[in-house]
Design a protein around this motif. Structure first.
Motif, short mmCIF file in Angstrom:
data_model
loop_
_atom_site.label_atom_id
_atom_site.label_comp_id
_atom_site.label_asym_id
_atom_site.label_seq_id
_atom_site.Cartn_x
_atom_site.Cartn_y
_atom_site.Cartn_z
N PHE A 61 0.90 -1.27 0.10
CA PHE A 61 0.03 -0.07 0.06
C PHE A 61 0.78 1.27 -0.07
O PHE A 61 1.79 1.21 0.78
CB PHE A 61 -0.88 0.16 1.22
N ASN A 62 0.64 1.98 -1.12
CA ASN A 62 1.61 3.15 -1.12
C ASN A 62 0.67 4.54 -0.73
O ASN A 62 -0.46 4.60 -1.45
CB ASN A 62 1.99 3.32 -2.55
N THR A 63 0.99 5.15 0.31
CA THR A 63 0.36 6.28 0.63
C THR A 63 1.17 7.77 0.25
O THR A 63 2.19 7.43 -0.25
CB THR A 63 -0.19 6.39 2.04
N GLU A 64 0.71 8.90 0.55
CA GLU A 64 1.43 10.11 0.25
C GLU A 64 2.79 9.98 1.19
O GLU A 64 3.84 10.51 0.86
CB GLU A 64 0.70 11.16 0.95
N ASN A 65 2.99 9.49 2.21
CA ASN A 65 4.19 9.39 3.11
C ASN A 65 4.65 8.22 3.67
O ASN A 65 5.70 8.21 4.08
CB ASN A 65 3.73 10.28 4.27
N LYS A 66 4.07 7.05 3.11
CA LYS A 66 4.45 5.69 3.59
C LYS A 66 4.20 4.81 2.72
O LYS A 66 3.25 4.81 1.77
CB LYS A 66 3.74 5.23 4.99
N THR A 67 5.09 3.71 2.77
CA THR A 67 4.87 2.29 2.04
C THR A 67 4.46 1.27 3.11
O THR A 67 5.35 1.13 4.09
CB THR A 67 5.85 2.13 1.14
N LEU A 68 3.62 0.47 2.93
CA LEU A 68 3.42 -0.53 3.84
C LEU A 68 3.26 -1.96 3.16
O LEU A 68 2.20 -1.97 2.15
CB LEU A 68 2.06 -0.37 4.84
N THR A 69 3.82 -3.06 3.30
CA THR A 69 3.82 -4.26 2.77
C THR A 69 3.31 -5.22 3.77
O THR A 69 3.75 -5.41 4.74
CB THR A 69 5.20 -4.72 1.81
N LYS A 70 2.33 -6.06 3.47
CA LYS A 70 2.04 -7.08 3.98
C LYS A 70 1.61 -8.49 3.30
O LYS A 70 1.60 -8.39 1.72
CB LYS A 70 0.49 -6.92 4.57
N LYS A 71 2.08 -9.52 3.78
CA LYS A 71 1.87 -10.74 3.14
C LYS A 71 0.60 -11.38 3.10
O LYS A 71 -0.17 -11.10 4.08
CB LYS A 71 2.93 -11.75 4.00
N PHE A 72 0.43 -12.20 2.10
CA PHE A 72 -0.82 -13.01 2.11
C PHE A 72 -0.59 -14.38 1.17
O PHE A 72 0.16 -14.34 0.73
CB PHE A 72 -2.17 -12.14 1.71
N VAL A 73 -1.59 -15.04 1.61
CA VAL A 73 -1.38 -16.58 0.83
C VAL A 73 -2.86 -16.86 0.16
O VAL A 73 -3.91 -16.59 0.77
CB VAL A 73 -1.38 -17.58 2.16
N LYS A 74 -2.58 -17.04 -0.98
CA LYS A 74 -3.70 -17.34 -2.10
C LYS A 74 -3.77 -18.78 -1.96
O LYS A 74 -2.93 -19.75 -2.22
CB LYS A 74 -3.33 -16.93 -3.38
N GLN A 75 -5.17 -19.43 -1.81
CA GLN A 75 -5.41 -20.81 -1.78
C GLN A 75 -5.60 -21.36 -3.15
O GLN A 75 -6.38 -20.57 -3.75
CB GLN A 75 -6.38 -21.31 -0.93
#
Length: 75
Positions: A61-75
């Motif tokens: 997720f890219n916002t104006e001031n930050k970048t946040l990365t999260k992991k997910f699993v696709k079944q």
């Protein structure tokens, strides 16, 4: 930024606090290759991941001031 619990089969749910301005969302595989990318101007939504193969992915997720990365699993 929050996302639904994983693993997921078809839809990845997420929400963004109203005070953050979401600029883009990128889904990449474990090698770092971009699989999906879109600009976003909404705060609570879903992403259709039904076309992805089963495996581990990262959503950024890219916002104006930050970048946040999260992991997910696709079944």
């Amino acid at each position: 930024v929050s996302q639904s619990r994983y693993p997921t089969k078809n839809v990845l749910n997420y929400s963004v606090p109203e005070e953050l301005v979401l600029k883009s969302i990128v889904i990449s595989d474990v090698t770092g290759k971009t699989i999906m990318s879109n600009s976003a101007d909404f705060y609570s939504s879903q992403i259709d991941v039904s076309s992805l193969s089963s495996g581990i992915y990262f959503i950024t997720f890219n916002t104006e001031n930050k970048t946040l990365t999260k992991k997910f699993v696709k079944q």
